[in-house]
Design a protein around this motif. Structure first.
Motif, PDB file in Angstrom:
ATOM      1  N   GLU A  47       0.837  -1.201   0.000  1.00  0.00           N
ATOM      2  CA  GLU A  47       0.000   0.000   0.000  1.00  0.00           C
ATOM      3  C   GLU A  47       0.870   1.249   0.000  1.00  0.00           C
ATOM      4  O   GLU A  47       2.049   1.194   0.346  1.00  0.00           O
ATOM      5  CB  GLU A  47      -0.914   0.025   1.231  1.00  0.00           C
ATOM      6  N   ARG A  48       0.262   2.349  -0.396  1.00  0.00           N
ATOM      7  CA  ARG A  48       0.884   3.657  -0.215  1.00  0.00           C
ATOM      8  C   ARG A  48       0.314   4.258   1.061  1.00  0.00           C
ATOM      9  O   ARG A  48      -0.889   4.459   1.179  1.00  0.00           O
ATOM     10  CB  ARG A  48       0.594   4.573  -1.412  1.00  0.00           C
ATOM     11  N   ARG A  49       1.203   4.480   2.027  1.00  0.00           N
ATOM     12  CA  ARG A  49       0.778   4.990   3.324  1.00  0.00           C
ATOM     13  C   ARG A  49       1.671   6.155   3.729  1.00  0.00           C
ATOM     14  O   ARG A  49       2.847   6.218   3.349  1.00  0.00           O
ATOM     15  CB  ARG A  49       0.858   3.890   4.393  1.00  0.00           C
ATOM     16  N   GLU A  50       1.101   7.054   4.517  1.00  0.00           N
ATOM     17  CA  GLU A  50       1.891   8.179   5.017  1.00  0.00           C
ATOM     18  C   GLU A  50       2.700   7.705   6.219  1.00  0.00           C
ATOM     19  O   GLU A  50       2.155   7.364   7.270  1.00  0.00           O
ATOM     20  CB  GLU A  50       0.996   9.356   5.405  1.00  0.00           C
ATOM     21  N   GLU A 103       4.107  10.146   1.801  1.00  0.00           N
ATOM     22  CA  GLU A 103       3.528   8.912   1.301  1.00  0.00           C
ATOM     23  C   GLU A 103       4.621   7.981   0.794  1.00  0.00           C
ATOM     24  O   GLU A 103       5.492   8.383   0.032  1.00  0.00           O
ATOM     25  CB  GLU A 103       2.540   9.220   0.171  1.00  0.00           C
ATOM     26  N   ARG A 119       3.395  -4.995   5.384  1.00  0.00           N
ATOM     27  CA  ARG A 119       3.214  -5.338   6.796  1.00  0.00           C
ATOM     28  C   ARG A 119       4.212  -6.413   7.190  1.00  0.00           C
ATOM     29  O   ARG A 119       4.232  -7.499   6.594  1.00  0.00           O
ATOM     30  CB  ARG A 119       1.793  -5.857   7.048  1.00  0.00           C
ATOM     31  N   ASP A 146       4.940   2.421  10.716  1.00  0.00           N
ATOM     32  CA  ASP A 146       3.708   2.982  11.257  1.00  0.00           C
ATOM     33  C   ASP A 146       2.862   1.806  11.715  1.00  0.00           C
ATOM     34  O   ASP A 146       2.181   1.172  10.911  1.00  0.00           O
ATOM     35  CB  ASP A 146       2.971   3.803  10.191  1.00  0.00           C
ATOM     36  N   TRP A 187       3.036  -1.515   9.672  1.00  0.00           N
ATOM     37  CA  TRP A 187       3.471  -1.194   8.316  1.00  0.00           C
ATOM     38  C   TRP A 187       4.910  -0.687   8.308  1.00  0.00           C
ATOM     39  O   TRP A 187       5.294   0.118   9.154  1.00  0.00           O
ATOM     40  CB  TRP A 187       2.551  -0.151   7.686  1.00  0.00           C
TER      41      TRP A 187
END
Length: 217
Positions: free
Chosen positions: A14-17, A22, A27, A37, A40
């Motif tokens: 995924e693209r996550r901040e 970003e 995981r 995070d 992640w």
């Protein structure tokens, strides 16, 4: 996928901040001090050729849960991310020192299988790696990178994918990288149909990303 639409990321990526911007993320337990995070972990494209290919929008064909043969696993930076979202992942590394780190990365990843072997000699691990793997990821810094891909074609399913990062300086440190890439591609096309190529210089200088599939014999 409509024209102009970027390819989707594999399931489990995924693209996550993370860290205020970003990033690609998977995981799993952190391996190389990457920002996290919760569960992640950021996937740094400047430390991963496959991460760079995904970041640049190459159509790798990865969907998640594939069986993967990873050639040139080193200490586990990229292959640990791959094992976070894939099925059984066989990680081939020639050097004993990085293999020790790879073993640590595999400790929390039951689908990651480190192999202290030479990717130029697939006969030494053919009894371990299952046939018809979905994906071969190759990041081997050696002369004869097309030859390594050809030797390991035996493991790929007919509809499988080769995701290759070509390092020009490993082939010939004195030659123009474009000339090296042309030569490697020509050699590769004896066994593979090349689907996409892209320079990875935004993250890895003098590297070429290649997506290919086996030619039907």
């Amino acid at each position: 996928m409509s024209e102009g639409t970027p390819p989707s990321l594999p399931e489990g990526v995924e693209r996550r901040e993370i860290g205020g911007r970003e990033r690609l993320a998977t995981r799993g337990e952190p391996v190389y001090g990457e920002p996290t995070d919760g569960p992640w972990r950021a996937w740094d494209p400047s430390r991963s050729k496959l991460g760079a290919m995904l970041e640049l929008g190459m159509d790798t064909g990865l969907e998640g849960d594939e069986t993967v043969l990873y050639l040139g696993a080193a200490s586990g930076t990229t292959v640990s991310h791959v094992a976070d979202f894939s099925g059984p992942t066989y990680a081939v590394e020639f050097a004993p020192r990085p293999t020790r780190d790879l073993l640590e990365a595999a400790a929390s990843r039951p689908r990651l299988f480190p192999l202290l072997k030479d990717a130029r000699k697939p006969e030494t691990y053919a009894h371990v790696v299952e046939s018809d793997v979905d994906v071969v990821v190759q990041d081997v810094a050696t002369r004869g990178q097309a030859d390594v891909a050809t030797r390991n074609r035996q493991f790929l399913a007919e509809d499988g994918r080769l995701l290759l990062a070509v390092k020009a300086r490993s082939e010939d440190v004195t030659a123009d990288p474009d000339a090296v890439f042309d030569r490697v591609r020509e050699e590769l096309e004896e066994s593979y149909e090349v689907l996409e190529v892209r320079r990875l210089d935004a993250y890895h200088v003098d590297h070429l990303g290649v997506v290919a599939r086996p030619r039907v014999v």
